[in-house]
Scaffold this active site. Sequence first.
Site, PDB file in Angstrom:
ATOM      1  CB  ALA A  48       6.900   4.106   1.315  1.00 33.77           C
ATOM      2  CD  GLN A 196      -4.143   1.053  -1.264  1.00 34.93           C
ATOM      3  OE1 GLN A 196      -4.803   0.322  -2.008  1.00 34.93           O
ATOM      4  NE2 GLN A 196      -3.405   0.545  -0.291  1.00 34.93           N
ATOM      5  CG  ASP A 237       5.574   0.404  -0.408  1.00 32.21           C
ATOM      6  OD1 ASP A 237       4.969   0.330  -1.492  1.00 32.21           O
ATOM      7  OD2 ASP A 237       5.128   1.017   0.578  1.00 32.21           O
TER       8      ASP A 237
END
Length: 346
Positions: A48, A196, A237
């Site tokens: 983000a 990730q 986020d």
Amino acid sequence: MSFRTIEWRDNKVVMIDQTRLPGEEVYNEYGDFKSVAEAIRGMIIRGAPAIGVAAAMGIALGAREIIADTHGSFFQQLSNVCDVMARTRPTAVNLFWAIERMKRVAEANRDKDLGSIREILKAEAIRIEEEDLAICKAIGRNGAPLIKEGATILTHCNAGGLATAGYGTALGVIRAAHEAGKNIQVFADETRPWLQGARLTSWELMKDGIPVTLIADNMAGFFMKKGEIDVCVVGADRIAANGDTANKIGTYSVAVLAKENRIPFYIAAPISTLDLSIKNGDEIPIEERHSCEVTHLHGFPVAPEGIRVRNPAFDVTPARYIAGIITEKGVVRGDFEQELRALVGQ
Ligand code: MRU
């Protein structure tokens, strides 16, 4: 940290290519706003706060590309550049926060000549990047006391230096605890489908010498039940006014498991991740990404051709599962709505 996520260099934007980690540490150069937008959409840069910085730098590049002989034409084209950036990814509010900040700065300097406005936009994008690094360090300072000596911390996705201008939010808390001399270790969820955790969190923690163990997502409950996890810290986020938090798909499952096993579950995020305009998490737009992320691993098929797939990239963790939200201004607990509004003076 021994890598740079994103920087403005010689009127170009330079980013580490996160699609090629951990195999190769490659830095790509971008000279135009459309290729920066493509890099955000294609996850060359992700996380983000990092995509907020990238959008701001993309807008600064776009401002340099605009050919205009009147202010009216310049501002019209700048608005188009901002629209292109806004269409890259829908969930992380930091992206929209950065775009709005760039628009506001441009408007506030409308009376200046176009050359000056371009320079001001470039300076603002660089400032957003520098501030983000300082904010992550403050999040780390505020969160480190929550990590006990000897703790094992579970994290999901990558909320590290790679997801920010550097240092990280969730990993910032972990880095700060490590720097304070605490003997801690991290369990990193691999974070299907994009991996990730496996590809990025493992890479950056190993690079910094912070002990990390990689687990598949479906192993988190096993280790929690065995008493091997002391605390969970993840990024965000978008955080709604009531504290409901969107983060990488799978975060909700981790939070529910943590509650079941009486393990504190913390969110670490900058104030720019707050979206107090929405009441709760139901209003957060959730990105759905291409099915090939689920059906293929590094281009190799792991599912039958033609299978129907769903691929939401984020989920929402209801506030009741969250022990606290660690921000640069302090840790928020209890009545999130009241505390978050107080934090930003709204
Ligand atoms: O799809 P991604 O990799 O951009 O998703 C990233 C996350 O969900 C992170 O946890 C979040 O952005 C916080 S980053 C400090």
